[in-house]
Motif scaffolding. Structure first.
Motif, mmCIF file in Angstrom:
data_model
loop_
_atom_site.group_PDB
_atom_site.id
_atom_site.type_symbol
_atom_site.label_atom_id
_atom_site.label_comp_id
_atom_site.label_asym_id
_atom_site.label_seq_id
_atom_site.Cartn_x
_atom_site.Cartn_y
_atom_site.Cartn_z
ATOM 1 N N ILE A 52 0.831 -1.210 0.000
ATOM 2 C CA ILE A 52 0.000 0.000 0.000
ATOM 3 C C ILE A 52 0.862 1.255 0.000
ATOM 4 O O ILE A 52 0.344 2.359 -0.221
ATOM 5 C CB ILE A 52 -0.973 0.021 1.190
ATOM 6 C CG1 ILE A 52 -0.231 0.138 2.523
ATOM 7 C CG2 ILE A 52 -1.875 -1.198 1.180
ATOM 8 C CD1 ILE A 52 -1.170 0.264 3.730
ATOM 9 N N THR A 53 2.179 1.112 0.204
ATOM 10 C CA THR A 53 3.075 2.271 0.139
ATOM 11 C C THR A 53 3.226 2.789 -1.284
ATOM 12 O O THR A 53 3.848 3.829 -1.497
ATOM 13 C CB THR A 53 4.454 1.921 0.711
ATOM 14 O OG1 THR A 53 5.012 0.826 -0.014
ATOM 15 C CG2 THR A 53 4.348 1.537 2.179
ATOM 16 N N PRO A 83 -2.623 7.533 2.473
ATOM 17 C CA PRO A 83 -1.189 7.836 2.649
ATOM 18 C C PRO A 83 -0.990 9.056 3.545
ATOM 19 O O PRO A 83 -1.682 10.059 3.419
ATOM 20 C CB PRO A 83 -0.730 8.126 1.211
ATOM 21 C CG PRO A 83 -1.950 8.585 0.496
ATOM 22 C CD PRO A 83 -3.132 7.932 1.158
ATOM 23 N N LEU A 84 -0.033 8.944 4.467
ATOM 24 C CA LEU A 84 0.298 10.029 5.403
ATOM 25 C C LEU A 84 1.810 10.217 5.382
ATOM 26 O O LEU A 84 2.521 9.737 6.261
ATOM 27 C CB LEU A 84 -0.198 9.690 6.808
ATOM 28 C CG LEU A 84 -1.709 9.443 6.955
ATOM 29 C CD1 LEU A 84 -2.009 8.796 8.296
ATOM 30 C CD2 LEU A 84 -2.471 10.748 6.794
ATOM 31 N N LYS A 112 4.919 1.405 6.487
ATOM 32 C CA LYS A 112 5.839 2.548 6.570
ATOM 33 C C LYS A 112 6.969 2.368 5.565
ATOM 34 O O LYS A 112 7.489 1.255 5.391
ATOM 35 C CB LYS A 112 6.423 2.659 7.977
ATOM 36 C CG LYS A 112 7.338 3.865 8.172
ATOM 37 C CD LYS A 112 7.813 3.981 9.598
ATOM 38 C CE LYS A 112 8.726 5.185 9.803
ATOM 39 N NZ LYS A 112 8.060 6.468 9.500
ATOM 40 N N LYS A 113 7.318 3.477 4.911
ATOM 41 C CA LYS A 113 8.458 3.490 3.996
ATOM 42 C C LYS A 113 9.708 3.945 4.738
ATOM 43 O O LYS A 113 9.691 4.945 5.463
ATOM 44 C CB LYS A 113 8.183 4.444 2.828
ATOM 45 C CG LYS A 113 7.096 3.984 1.876
ATOM 46 C CD LYS A 113 6.863 4.988 0.756
ATOM 47 C CE LYS A 113 8.047 5.062 -0.182
ATOM 48 N NZ LYS A 113 7.791 5.949 -1.339
ATOM 49 N N SER A 119 9.964 -1.064 2.511
ATOM 50 C CA SER A 119 8.653 -0.836 3.123
ATOM 51 C C SER A 119 8.321 -2.022 4.013
ATOM 52 O O SER A 119 8.551 -3.180 3.631
ATOM 53 C CB SER A 119 7.565 -0.687 2.048
ATOM 54 O OG SER A 119 7.830 0.410 1.201
ATOM 55 N N LEU A 120 7.768 -1.733 5.199
ATOM 56 C CA LEU A 120 7.363 -2.777 6.137
ATOM 57 C C LEU A 120 5.902 -2.569 6.517
ATOM 58 O O LEU A 120 5.396 -1.437 6.497
ATOM 59 C CB LEU A 120 8.226 -2.743 7.397
ATOM 60 C CG LEU A 120 9.730 -2.931 7.230
ATOM 61 C CD1 LEU A 120 10.436 -2.824 8.578
ATOM 62 C CD2 LEU A 120 10.046 -4.278 6.576
#
Length: 269
Positions: A52-53, A83-84, A112-113, A119-120
């Motif tokens: 989703i990143t 996305p934030l 999180k990127k 990315s995890l």
């Protein structure tokens, strides 16, 4: 009697092929052979949530799958990604079954990127099974995932469904939540051609391998195809992207459920 027979067939199918009801990869990933380990998509909420990143704008998608084996049997799903900056929130929900038997799965993912390459993700899931005259049972599970971009052409992905081997809380429903390890890659041969593969190992089944392709004919239209080997299935589909609106269609050929079409609409705000 007809209802009893229908319910018996569905329960027997789920005992042997429980993973079908637990996943809904959306038409794009489905058409590519259910390759969601290293491909970023709005429906990564149901595959490798680290994907989703790749969503740059708040996006919502609705999906409907029809199983031609039975007029009542269908699957509905929704996915939303927010996305934030370098953090991403994903929400998913799906329902599968008929009036007498249905499964519900809801999920909340956080990804999180770390820089431009890694990315995890961590995702919590709520599972519910409802059976006529038997009641309902629920369970919780967690998925973890990662993606690593080696270069502009090649990305690797790895994720695990239910690594804690959580189970349903009722002894009346003998159905497990699959624990599956997935390792995959996505190779962008050109800016129009994407090749993807995934190797999956279920703790309670053999190894599965899938291969998929996504070819962008023009900026608006993409053609897709894929296959998986255990059991052997083949897939096909297409996508249309018009500004912020996306329409995706896929057909899965399952040896047990025949041809299963699905369609999804997505909009980026």
């Amino acid at each position: 009697m007809k209802t009893f027979i229908k319910l018996s067939i569905l329960l027997l199918f789920n005992c042997s092929y429980y993973a079908v009801a637990q996943t809904n990869f959306g038409p794009r990933l489905t058409a590519m052979g259910n390759n969601g380990a290293a491909v970023k998509d709005i429906w990564s909420t149901e595959a490798n949530a680290a994907g989703i990143t790749g969503i740059n704008l708040p996006t919502i998608a609705l999906n409907y799958t029809k199983y031609l084996l039975d007029n009542e049997l269908s699957k509905q799903a929704i996915s939303f990604v927010l996305p934030l900056k370098n953090n991403f929130l994903g929400v998913s929900f799906q329902r599968y079954g008929i009036t007498q038997y249905n499964e519900i799965k809801g999920g909340l993912a956080i990804a999180k990127k770390f820089g431009d390459n890694l990315s995890l993700s961590l995702k919590g899931n709520y599972h519910q099974i409802s059976i006529a005259n038997y009641g309902a049972t629920t369970a919780l599970s967690v998925d973890v995932g990662a993606m690593y971009k080696l270069n502009e052409q090649l990305t690797f992905g790895f994720y695990i469904n239910n690594p804690a081997v959580q189970k349903y809380g009722s002894n009346q429903v003998q159905k497990i939540i699959p624990t599956v390890f997935h390792l995959g890659s996505a190779y962008y041969a050109t800016d129009k051609l994407l090749l993807a593969s995934t190797l999956s190992k279920d703790l309670h089944a053999g190894i599965d391998f899938s291969l998929g392709i996504d070819y962008k004919i023009i900026d608006l239209i993409s053609l897709r195809a894929g296959l998986s080997v255990k059991p052997f299935k083949h897939y096909a589909g297409f996508g249309i992207n018009y500004r912020k609106l996306m329409v995706d269609f896929a057909v899965e050929n399952d040896p047990n459920l025949n041809y299963n079409p699905q369609i999804a609409l997505a909009y980026a705000f």
